[in-house]
Design a protein around this motif. Structure first.
Motif, PDB file in Angstrom:
ATOM      1  N   ASP A  83       9.490   0.156  11.037  1.00 16.34           N
ATOM      2  CA  ASP A  83      10.771  -0.557  11.052  1.00 16.34           C
ATOM      3  C   ASP A  83      11.909   0.440  11.207  1.00 16.34           C
ATOM      4  O   ASP A  83      11.742   1.645  11.035  1.00 16.34           O
ATOM      5  CB  ASP A  83      10.942  -1.369   9.765  1.00 16.34           C
ATOM      6  N   ALA A  84      13.084  -0.059  11.548  1.00 18.47           N
ATOM      7  CA  ALA A  84      14.275   0.769  11.704  1.00 18.47           C
ATOM      8  C   ALA A  84      15.460   0.048  11.075  1.00 18.47           C
ATOM      9  O   ALA A  84      15.365  -1.131  10.709  1.00 18.47           O
ATOM     10  CB  ALA A  84      14.551   1.047  13.184  1.00 18.47           C
ATOM     11  N   VAL A  85      16.567   0.760  10.947  1.00 22.23           N
ATOM     12  CA  VAL A  85      17.768   0.152  10.369  1.00 22.23           C
ATOM     13  C   VAL A  85      18.511  -0.633  11.442  1.00 22.23           C
ATOM     14  O   VAL A  85      18.300  -0.426  12.638  1.00 22.23           O
ATOM     15  CB  VAL A  85      18.695   1.230   9.760  1.00 22.23           C
ATOM     16  N   ALA A  91      14.767   6.492  17.246  1.00 25.10           N
ATOM     17  CA  ALA A  91      13.837   7.391  17.920  1.00 25.10           C
ATOM     18  C   ALA A  91      13.233   8.392  16.936  1.00 25.10           C
ATOM     19  O   ALA A  91      12.007   8.497  16.802  1.00 25.10           O
ATOM     20  CB  ALA A  91      14.547   8.118  19.061  1.00 25.10           C
ATOM     21  N   ASP A  92      14.094   9.128  16.243  1.00 26.52           N
ATOM     22  CA  ASP A  92      13.582  10.056  15.239  1.00 26.52           C
ATOM     23  C   ASP A  92      13.109   9.291  14.010  1.00 26.52           C
ATOM     24  O   ASP A  92      12.056   9.590  13.451  1.00 26.52           O
ATOM     25  CB  ASP A  92      14.669  11.063  14.872  1.00 26.52           C
ATOM     26  N   ASP A  93      13.873   8.279  13.607  1.00 28.42           N
ATOM     27  CA  ASP A  93      13.592   7.498  12.394  1.00 28.42           C
ATOM     28  C   ASP A  93      13.167   6.065  12.755  1.00 28.42           C
ATOM     29  O   ASP A  93      14.010   5.182  12.810  1.00 28.42           O
ATOM     30  CB  ASP A  93      14.844   7.482  11.516  1.00 28.42           C
ATOM     31  N   ASN A  94      11.875   5.776  12.927  1.00 27.24           N
ATOM     32  CA  ASN A  94      10.776   6.704  12.769  1.00 27.24           C
ATOM     33  C   ASN A  94       9.780   6.516  13.901  1.00 27.24           C
ATOM     34  O   ASN A  94       8.589   6.573  13.693  1.00 27.24           O
ATOM     35  CB  ASN A  94      10.112   6.477  11.400  1.00 27.24           C
ATOM     36  N   ALA A  95      10.325   6.257  15.114  1.00 26.00           N
ATOM     37  CA  ALA A  95       9.421   6.187  16.257  1.00 26.00           C
ATOM     38  C   ALA A  95       8.660   7.498  16.422  1.00 26.00           C
ATOM     39  O   ALA A  95       7.503   7.501  16.854  1.00 26.00           O
ATOM     40  CB  ALA A  95      10.204   5.864  17.530  1.00 26.00           C
ATOM     41  N   VAL A 241       5.742  14.792   5.741  1.00 20.82           N
ATOM     42  CA  VAL A 241       6.003  15.696   6.858  1.00 20.82           C
ATOM     43  C   VAL A 241       7.299  15.217   7.491  1.00 20.82           C
ATOM     44  O   VAL A 241       7.397  14.063   7.921  1.00 20.82           O
ATOM     45  CB  VAL A 241       4.856  15.664   7.888  1.00 20.82           C
ATOM     46  N   THR A 242       8.321  16.088   7.576  1.00 23.48           N
ATOM     47  CA  THR A 242       9.643  15.599   7.960  1.00 23.48           C
ATOM     48  C   THR A 242      10.501  16.686   8.598  1.00 23.48           C
ATOM     49  O   THR A 242      10.341  17.872   8.295  1.00 23.48           O
ATOM     50  CB  THR A 242      10.379  15.027   6.732  1.00 23.48           C
ATOM     51  N   ASP A 243      11.433  16.254   9.445  1.00 22.45           N
ATOM     52  CA  ASP A 243      12.447  17.178   9.950  1.00 22.45           C
ATOM     53  C   ASP A 243      13.686  17.185   9.056  1.00 22.45           C
ATOM     54  O   ASP A 243      14.705  17.776   9.416  1.00 22.45           O
ATOM     55  CB  ASP A 243      12.802  16.858  11.407  1.00 22.45           C
ATOM     56  N   THR A 244      13.578  16.535   7.910  1.00 20.61           N
ATOM     57  CA  THR A 244      14.598  16.479   6.840  1.00 20.61           C
ATOM     58  C   THR A 244      15.708  15.479   7.087  1.00 20.61           C
ATOM     59  O   THR A 244      16.699  15.457   6.362  1.00 20.61           O
ATOM     60  CB  THR A 244      15.211  17.868   6.516  1.00 20.61           C
ATOM     61  N   ALA A 245      15.571  14.624   8.092  1.00 17.62           N
ATOM     62  CA  ALA A 245      16.468  13.471   8.277  1.00 17.62           C
ATOM     63  C   ALA A 245      17.938  13.891   8.351  1.00 17.62           C
ATOM     64  O   ALA A 245      18.291  14.787   9.112  1.00 17.62           O
ATOM     65  CB  ALA A 245      16.220  12.450   7.162  1.00 17.62           C
ATOM     66  N   ASN A 246      18.781  13.247   7.550  1.00 16.56           N
ATOM     67  CA  ASN A 246      20.224  13.478   7.631  1.00 16.56           C
ATOM     68  C   ASN A 246      20.642  14.848   7.103  1.00 16.56           C
ATOM     69  O   ASN A 246      21.816  15.212   7.212  1.00 16.56           O
ATOM     70  CB  ASN A 246      20.984  12.399   6.864  1.00 16.56           C
ATOM     71  N   MET A 247      19.695  15.605   6.548  1.00 21.07           N
ATOM     72  CA  MET A 247      20.011  16.978   6.166  1.00 21.07           C
ATOM     73  C   MET A 247      20.225  17.861   7.398  1.00 21.07           C
ATOM     74  O   MET A 247      20.679  18.988   7.291  1.00 21.07           O
ATOM     75  CB  MET A 247      18.886  17.565   5.313  1.00 21.07           C
ATOM     76  N   ARG A 248      19.871  17.296   8.569  1.00 14.29           N
ATOM     77  CA  ARG A 248      20.037  18.048   9.817  1.00 14.29           C
ATOM     78  C   ARG A 248      20.446  17.169  10.995  1.00 14.29           C
ATOM     79  O   ARG A 248      21.181  17.615  11.863  1.00 14.29           O
ATOM     80  CB  ARG A 248      18.717  18.780  10.094  1.00 14.29           C
ATOM     81  N   ASN A 249      19.950  15.954  11.049  1.00 18.76           N
ATOM     82  CA  ASN A 249      20.108  15.125  12.246  1.00 18.76           C
ATOM     83  C   ASN A 249      21.396  14.293  12.176  1.00 18.76           C
ATOM     84  O   ASN A 249      21.488  13.344  11.393  1.00 18.76           O
ATOM     85  CB  ASN A 249      18.889  14.202  12.383  1.00 18.76           C
ATOM     86  N   PRO A 250      22.391  14.584  13.028  1.00 24.74           N
ATOM     87  CA  PRO A 250      23.643  13.813  13.006  1.00 24.74           C
ATOM     88  C   PRO A 250      23.489  12.395  13.537  1.00 24.74           C
ATOM     89  O   PRO A 250      24.398  11.578  13.379  1.00 24.74           O
ATOM     90  CB  PRO A 250      24.573  14.635  13.901  1.00 24.74           C
ATOM     91  N   TYR A 252      21.129  10.320  12.547  1.00 18.47           N
ATOM     92  CA  TYR A 252      20.399   9.552  11.538  1.00 18.47           C
ATOM     93  C   TYR A 252      21.047   8.191  11.303  1.00 18.47           C
ATOM     94  O   TYR A 252      22.232   8.084  10.999  1.00 18.47           O
ATOM     95  CB  TYR A 252      20.364  10.352  10.244  1.00 18.47           C
ATOM     96  N   HIS A 253      20.266   7.117  11.495  1.00 19.63           N
ATOM     97  CA  HIS A 253      20.696   5.734  11.284  1.00 19.63           C
ATOM     98  C   HIS A 253      21.865   5.337  12.185  1.00 19.63           C
ATOM     99  O   HIS A 253      22.646   4.444  11.828  1.00 19.63           O
ATOM    100  CB  HIS A 253      21.048   5.487   9.814  1.00 19.63           C
ATOM    101  N   GLN A 254      21.963   5.970  13.350  1.00 21.43           N
ATOM    102  CA  GLN A 254      23.052   5.685  14.279  1.00 21.43           C
ATOM    103  C   GLN A 254      22.510   5.135  15.595  1.00 21.43           C
ATOM    104  O   GLN A 254      21.337   5.342  15.926  1.00 21.43           O
ATOM    105  CB  GLN A 254      23.849   6.961  14.559  1.00 21.43           C
TER     106      GLN A 254
END
Length: 281
Positions: A83-85, A91-95, A241-250, A252-254
């Protein structure tokens, strides 16, 4: 081959698919996952209810190279939420995680691991890990042993720019300041497994870091933000296992969380490294 397969999966999965506000896209992605998993065996629909509606986790069990199936031995459980927001193609979250899940299904079907492998596409993660929470509880009640649970949570965004990586308080002292690596975050009992997986991922030319956390991660809430958390809470050995989400990806949820922002070469390396690392468990 792995990179091309991942890209093919992403082309089908990356679309709006919130389970409440984008039901058509959500249905399409769920059925695409079912179709792809069915190439390697029988797919079980694990139904659960949320806010009066029925949703599904999709489950594929693959035998070990000795022919053992899931109910005879401890399993390796690999999960990713599909699922997605709202208003994000995810794509990254979480395809990215689902694409790697589908490719690992192919890899372990064609060349089985030493233990039975169960692959699970979880639903309704974005609203409190509902699908994984229900499923983890059912496994616990059945007495199912899990050698390792692996949650694939955002595997595709990497940034070589210095200062691109952020952390929860104080962790920045111990880890790189650029977001060019994949992270393994696990309970203390998974330390040997994290070390093994890190070694194999690095052999596949992907930088990798690992973080062991005590007490089901409750001291650092950011490390609990995926489907491994319900398994931690029930005492299972689990890691994210993660790329750390919003700790790096601008993105995220956009709406900008698109395929074009992903590093498919790194994703292919992560998939290859995980496959080789999990074979030896």
């Amino acid at each position: 081959m792995i990179k091309e397969n991942l890209e093919g999966h992403l082309r089908e999965i990356v679309r709006e698919r919130d389970p409440y506000f984008a039901q058509q896209g959500h249905f399409y992605v769920r059925e695409y996952i079912r179709q792809e998993l069915r190439r390697w065996g029988e797919v079980e629909s694990h139904n659960f209810e949320q806010v009066g509606k029925r949703y599904q986790n999709l489950i594929l069990n693959l035998a070990s190279r000795q022919g053992d199936v899931a109910d005879k031995k401890p399993i390796i459980l690999i999960g990713a939420h599909y699922d997605a927001v709202p208003r994000s193609p995810g794509a990254d979250d979480n395809a990215s995680g689902v694409a790697v899940l589908l490719e690992l299904a192919r890899i372990f079907a064609e060349r089985p691991a030493g233990l039975p492998v169960q692959l699970v596409a979880f639903d309704v993660e974005e609203y409190g890990m509902v699908g994984s929470g229900v499923y983890a509880q059912e496994l616990k009640e059945k007495g199912q042993e899990i050698r390792l649970m692996l949650s694939l949570e955002m595997l595709g965004y990497f940034d070589e720019t210095p200062g691109s990586q952020r952390y929860p308080a104080k962790l920045e002292k111990f880890y790189p300041n650029c977001g060019n690596y994949i992270a393994l975050i696990g309970s203390l009992r998974t330390i040997p497994d994290m070390m093994r997986l890190k070694s194999e991922i690095k052999k596949a030319q992907v930088p990798c870091e690992w973080l062991p956390v005590p007490n089901a991660g409750k001291m650092v809430p950011d490390v609990r933000r995926s489907d491994h958390a319900p398994f931690w809470d029930l005492g299972y050995a689990a890691m994210m296992v993660t790329d750390t989400a919003n700790m790096r990806n601008p993105h995220y949820h956009q709406p900008s969380d698109t395929i074009e922002t992903l590093n498919l070469d790194y994703m292919a390396g992560i998939c290859e490294g995980l496959a080789e690392g999990l074979r030896g468990l």
